[in-house]
Motif scaffolding. Structure first.
Motif, mmCIF file in Angstrom:
data_model
loop_
_atom_site.group_PDB
_atom_site.id
_atom_site.type_symbol
_atom_site.label_atom_id
_atom_site.label_comp_id
_atom_site.label_asym_id
_atom_site.label_seq_id
_atom_site.Cartn_x
_atom_site.Cartn_y
_atom_site.Cartn_z
ATOM 1 N N ALA A 40 0.815 -1.225 0.000
ATOM 2 C CA ALA A 40 0.000 0.000 0.000
ATOM 3 C C ALA A 40 0.846 1.271 0.000
ATOM 4 N N ALA A 41 2.130 1.173 0.321
ATOM 5 C CA ALA A 41 2.979 2.359 0.475
ATOM 6 C C ALA A 41 3.029 3.233 -0.791
ATOM 7 N N PRO A 42 3.218 2.668 -1.971
ATOM 8 C CA PRO A 42 3.259 3.535 -3.161
ATOM 9 C C PRO A 42 1.935 4.271 -3.391
ATOM 10 N N GLY A 43 0.820 3.565 -3.257
ATOM 11 C CA GLY A 43 -0.487 4.190 -3.441
ATOM 12 C C GLY A 43 -0.770 5.243 -2.398
ATOM 13 N N MET A 44 -0.376 4.991 -1.141
ATOM 14 C CA MET A 44 -0.543 5.987 -0.091
ATOM 15 C C MET A 44 0.249 7.232 -0.443
ATOM 16 N N GLY A 45 1.443 7.063 -0.975
ATOM 17 C CA GLY A 45 2.263 8.203 -1.377
ATOM 18 C C GLY A 45 1.615 9.002 -2.497
ATOM 19 N N VAL A 46 1.030 8.302 -3.465
ATOM 20 C CA VAL A 46 0.346 8.975 -4.573
ATOM 21 C C VAL A 46 -0.855 9.761 -4.059
ATOM 22 N N VAL A 47 -1.727 9.093 -3.306
ATOM 23 C CA VAL A 47 -2.951 9.745 -2.828
ATOM 24 C C VAL A 47 -2.612 10.943 -1.936
ATOM 25 N N THR A 48 -1.699 10.760 -1.009
ATOM 26 C CA THR A 48 -1.331 11.842 -0.103
ATOM 27 C C THR A 48 -0.687 12.999 -0.865
ATOM 28 N N SER A 49 0.168 12.695 -1.828
ATOM 29 C CA SER A 49 0.808 13.743 -2.630
ATOM 30 C C SER A 49 -0.219 14.535 -3.432
ATOM 31 N N GLN B 271 -4.588 20.835 -2.277
ATOM 32 C CA GLN B 271 -4.792 21.873 -1.267
ATOM 33 C C GLN B 271 -3.979 23.129 -1.598
ATOM 34 N N LEU B 272 -2.729 22.937 -1.961
ATOM 35 C CA LEU B 272 -1.851 24.072 -2.256
ATOM 36 C C LEU B 272 -2.313 24.820 -3.510
ATOM 37 N N LEU B 273 -2.658 24.080 -4.561
ATOM 38 C CA LEU B 273 -3.088 24.713 -5.804
ATOM 39 C C LEU B 273 -4.436 25.410 -5.646
ATOM 40 N N LEU B 274 -5.341 24.793 -4.907
ATOM 41 C CA LEU B 274 -6.645 25.412 -4.684
ATOM 42 C C LEU B 274 -6.495 26.711 -3.880
ATOM 43 N N ALA B 275 -5.596 26.720 -2.913
ATOM 44 C CA ALA B 275 -5.356 27.946 -2.137
ATOM 45 C C ALA B 275 -4.834 29.057 -3.047
ATOM 46 N N ARG B 276 -3.934 28.724 -3.974
ATOM 47 C CA ARG B 276 -3.423 29.735 -4.914
ATOM 48 C C ARG B 276 -4.532 30.240 -5.819
ATOM 49 N N ALA B 277 -5.344 29.328 -6.345
ATOM 50 C CA ALA B 277 -6.448 29.725 -7.223
ATOM 51 C C ALA B 277 -7.483 30.542 -6.460
ATOM 52 N N ASP B 278 -7.804 30.123 -5.249
ATOM 53 C CA ASP B 278 -8.792 30.851 -4.438
ATOM 54 C C ASP B 278 -8.325 32.270 -4.129
#
Length: 160
Positions: free
Chosen positions: A25-34, A40-47
């Motif tokens: 599960a480690a690779p998928g957890m890394g993908v989902v979390t990333s 979150q970061l991109l939405l904050a910039r767009a907002d």
């Protein structure tokens, strides 16, 4: 550790996943979390940009999609399908845009069961202004090469 710029919390989380026996599960957890953190970061910039125009990203997408059509109008159902969102989300966005004077609802000329969302002139103007700012301040400022951006979009398409 967390103050170290070389420290990557997602790499550490993956290490912990593996250390606790969750290797598969480690690779998928890394993908989902990333992806979630990047979102979150991109939405904050767009907002930050869109807030100056009293828009959310969802409402901006509706305005922009309508502005890209030949006549500036689309059936509500088609808006949802093209934006890949639930019909209730489209209704909510159009309700707010209508209150703002950026969109108006119109009956479909040949299908009495269908309602069109139609762009107003003020909606077209705010879409253009907000779009220019998003392009300059968010979309063109990602610090990715064109090839990297295209590769990322192709990878994410598999998840979408």
């Amino acid at each position: 550790m967390a103050d170290d710029p070389a420290f990557d919390p997602i790499e550490e989380a993956q290490r912990q996943w593996r250390a606790h026996g969750w290797d598969d599960a480690a690779p998928g957890m890394g993908v989902v979390t990333s992806i979630m953190r990047a979102q979150q970061l991109l939405l904050a910039r767009a907002d930050a940009v869109l807030g100056d125009h009293d828009l959310t990203f969802a409402r901006f997408e509706v305005l922009t999609l309508l502005s890209f059509t030949r006549e500036g109008r689309l059936p509500m159902g088609k808006l949802g399908a093209r934006l890949q969102v639930h019909p209730a989300s489209v209704t909510s966005a159009v309700d707010r845009l209508e209150r703002q004077g950026f969109v108006r609802r119109e009956p479909h000329p040949t299908d009495g069961r269908t309602t069109l969302a139609a762009l107003t002139e003020s909606g077209r103007a705010v879409a253009a202004t907000a779009g220019a700012r998003l392009n300059a301040e968010v979309f063109e400022a990602l610090d990715l090469t064109d090839a990297e951006a295209e590769a990322l979009v192709a990878l994410l398409a598999r998840l979408r």
